[in-house]
Design a protein around this motif. Structure first.
Motif, PDB file in Angstrom:
ATOM      1  N   ILE A 154       7.671 -13.154  -8.219  1.00 16.55           N
ATOM      2  CA  ILE A 154       6.404 -13.312  -8.955  1.00 16.55           C
ATOM      3  C   ILE A 154       6.376 -11.822 -10.153  1.00 16.55           C
ATOM      4  N   THR A 155       5.894 -12.503 -11.423  1.00 13.37           N
ATOM      5  CA  THR A 155       5.473 -10.895 -11.859  1.00 13.37           C
ATOM      6  C   THR A 155       4.566 -10.445 -11.426  1.00 13.37           C
ATOM      7  N   ARG A 156       3.904  -9.010 -12.570  1.00 11.71           N
ATOM      8  CA  ARG A 156       2.844  -8.917 -12.659  1.00 11.71           C
ATOM      9  C   ARG A 156       1.580 -10.455 -13.515  1.00 11.71           C
ATOM     10  N   GLY A 157       2.411 -10.363 -14.535  1.00  6.89           N
ATOM     11  CA  GLY A 157       1.617 -11.367 -15.660  1.00  6.89           C
ATOM     12  C   GLY A 157       1.573 -12.651 -14.741  1.00  6.89           C
ATOM     13  N   GLY A 158       2.412 -12.830 -13.219  1.00  3.87           N
ATOM     14  CA  GLY A 158       2.349 -14.332 -12.568  1.00  3.87           C
ATOM     15  C   GLY A 158       3.167 -15.540 -13.085  1.00  3.87           C
ATOM     16  N   SER A 159       4.534 -14.631 -13.913  1.00  2.43           N
ATOM     17  CA  SER A 159       5.997 -15.673 -13.716  1.00  2.43           C
ATOM     18  C   SER A 159       6.425 -15.965 -12.579  1.00  2.43           C
TER      19      SER A 159
ATOM     20  N   SER B 118       0.836  -1.505  -0.155  1.00  5.16           N
ATOM     21  CA  SER B 118       0.179  -0.033   0.108  1.00  5.16           C
ATOM     22  C   SER B 118       0.853   1.420  -0.252  1.00  5.16           C
ATOM     23  N   GLY B 119       0.173   2.607  -0.366  1.00  3.43           N
ATOM     24  CA  GLY B 119       1.024   3.218  -0.038  1.00  3.43           C
ATOM     25  C   GLY B 119       1.041   4.697  -1.521  1.00  3.43           C
ATOM     26  N   ARG B 120       2.495   5.021  -1.924  1.00  2.61           N
ATOM     27  CA  ARG B 120       2.116   5.526  -2.882  1.00  2.61           C
ATOM     28  C   ARG B 120       2.765   4.820  -3.922  1.00  2.61           C
ATOM     29  N   PHE B 121       1.471   4.307  -5.200  1.00  2.00           N
ATOM     30  CA  PHE B 121       2.632   4.561  -5.892  1.00  2.00           C
ATOM     31  C   PHE B 121       1.405   4.299  -6.367  1.00  2.00           C
ATOM     32  N   ARG B 122       1.490   3.867  -8.307  1.00  2.00           N
ATOM     33  CA  ARG B 122       0.598   3.713  -9.697  1.00  2.00           C
ATOM     34  C   ARG B 122       0.539   2.689 -10.286  1.00  2.00           C
ATOM     35  N   ASN B 123       2.593   2.048 -10.147  1.00  2.00           N
ATOM     36  CA  ASN B 123       2.282   0.991 -10.845  1.00  2.00           C
ATOM     37  C   ASN B 123       3.312  -0.213 -10.176  1.00  2.00           C
ATOM     38  N   ILE B 124       2.834  -1.671  -9.653  1.00  2.00           N
ATOM     39  CA  ILE B 124       3.486  -2.325  -9.446  1.00  2.00           C
ATOM     40  C   ILE B 124       3.673  -3.236 -10.041  1.00  2.00           C
ATOM     41  N   ASP B 125       5.161  -4.166 -10.465  1.00  2.00           N
ATOM     42  CA  ASP B 125       5.262  -5.618 -10.570  1.00  2.00           C
ATOM     43  C   ASP B 125       5.713  -6.485 -10.091  1.00  2.00           C
ATOM     44  N   GLY B 126       7.481  -6.460  -9.983  1.00  2.00           N
ATOM     45  CA  GLY B 126       7.851  -7.941  -9.218  1.00  2.00           C
ATOM     46  C   GLY B 126       7.364  -8.079  -7.671  1.00  2.00           C
ATOM     47  N   MET B 127       6.796  -9.018  -7.151  1.00  2.00           N
ATOM     48  CA  MET B 127       7.025  -9.261  -6.108  1.00  2.00           C
ATOM     49  C   MET B 127       7.751 -10.064  -5.708  1.00  2.00           C
ATOM     50  N   GLY B 128       7.336 -10.929  -4.142  1.00  2.00           N
ATOM     51  CA  GLY B 128       8.803 -11.972  -3.599  1.00  2.00           C
ATOM     52  C   GLY B 128       8.894 -11.748  -2.629  1.00  2.00           C
ATOM     53  N   TRP B 129       9.221 -12.728  -2.006  1.00  2.00           N
ATOM     54  CA  TRP B 129       9.839 -13.150  -0.554  1.00  2.00           C
ATOM     55  C   TRP B 129      11.271 -13.867  -0.556  1.00  2.00           C
ATOM     56  N   HIS B 130      11.763 -13.171   0.449  1.00  2.00           N
ATOM     57  CA  HIS B 130      13.697 -13.312   0.428  1.00  2.00           C
ATOM     58  C   HIS B 130      13.889 -13.946   2.115  1.00  2.00           C
ATOM     59  N   ARG B 131      14.407 -14.748   2.502  1.00  2.00           N
ATOM     60  CA  ARG B 131      13.920 -14.917   4.075  1.00  2.00           C
ATOM     61  C   ARG B 131      15.537 -14.532   4.414  1.00  2.00           C
ATOM     62  N   GLN B 132      15.802 -15.001   5.984  1.00  2.00           N
ATOM     63  CA  GLN B 132      16.504 -15.093   6.451  1.00  2.00           C
ATOM     64  C   GLN B 132      17.148 -15.556   8.093  1.00  2.00           C
ATOM     65  N   ALA B 133      18.225 -16.551   7.807  1.00  2.00           N
ATOM     66  CA  ALA B 133      18.114 -17.673   8.694  1.00  2.00           C
ATOM     67  C   ALA B 133      19.028 -16.563   9.788  1.00  2.00           C
ATOM     68  N   PRO B 134      19.423 -16.793  11.228  1.00  2.00           N
ATOM     69  CA  PRO B 134      19.720 -16.446  12.271  1.00  2.00           C
ATOM     70  C   PRO B 134      21.521 -16.482  11.797  1.00  2.00           C
TER      71      PRO B 134
END
Length: 121
Positions: free
Chosen positions: A51-56, A25-41
């Motif tokens: 994942i891209t906006r198109g679902g790849s 959320s917030g101030r943006f008009r366009n959003i494309d790639g989203m994803g997850w990273h992780r960090q273990a101790p």
């Protein structure tokens, strides 16, 4: 400003499942790639899935076949379904997203605060 809020982490036994969610959320008009990273101790942050906006989608080898990433573009939300969890999956999971404030602006990469996933053996 872009806010990413993660949820769904918790404590689960090995072999169990969790579903993480991340809402942008917030101030943006366009959003494309989203994803997850992780960090273990004691370890570096690593890519889990994108994942891209198109679902790849793309996945780290360590989670292929166990994790599934999906998204709801209307809600600017991604979901990470994690099945057959292993103790090695224990980490702080961070969501990230690429956004444009206005179309044609440079892309910015934003991160959430993280949600803890703990898998007991």
């Amino acid at each position: 400003q872009v806010q990413l809020v993660e949820s769904g982490g918790g404590l689960v036994q090995a072999g169990g499942s969790l579903r993480l969610s991340c809402i942008a959320s917030g101030r943006f008009r366009n959003i494309d790639g989203m994803g997850w990273h992780r960090q273990a101790p004691g370890k570096q942050r690593e890519l889990v899935a994108t994942i891209t906006r198109g679902g790849s989608t793309g996945y780290a080898d360590s989670v292929k076949g166990r994790f599934t990433l999906s998204r709801d573009n209307a809600r600017n939300t991604v979901y990470l379904q994690m099945n057959n969890l292993e103790p090695e999956d224990t980490a702080l999971y961070y969501c990230n997203a690429d956004t444009q404030t206005n179309y044609g602006d440079p892309w910015s990469n934003s991160w959430g605060q993280g949600t803890q996933v703990t898998v007991s053996s």
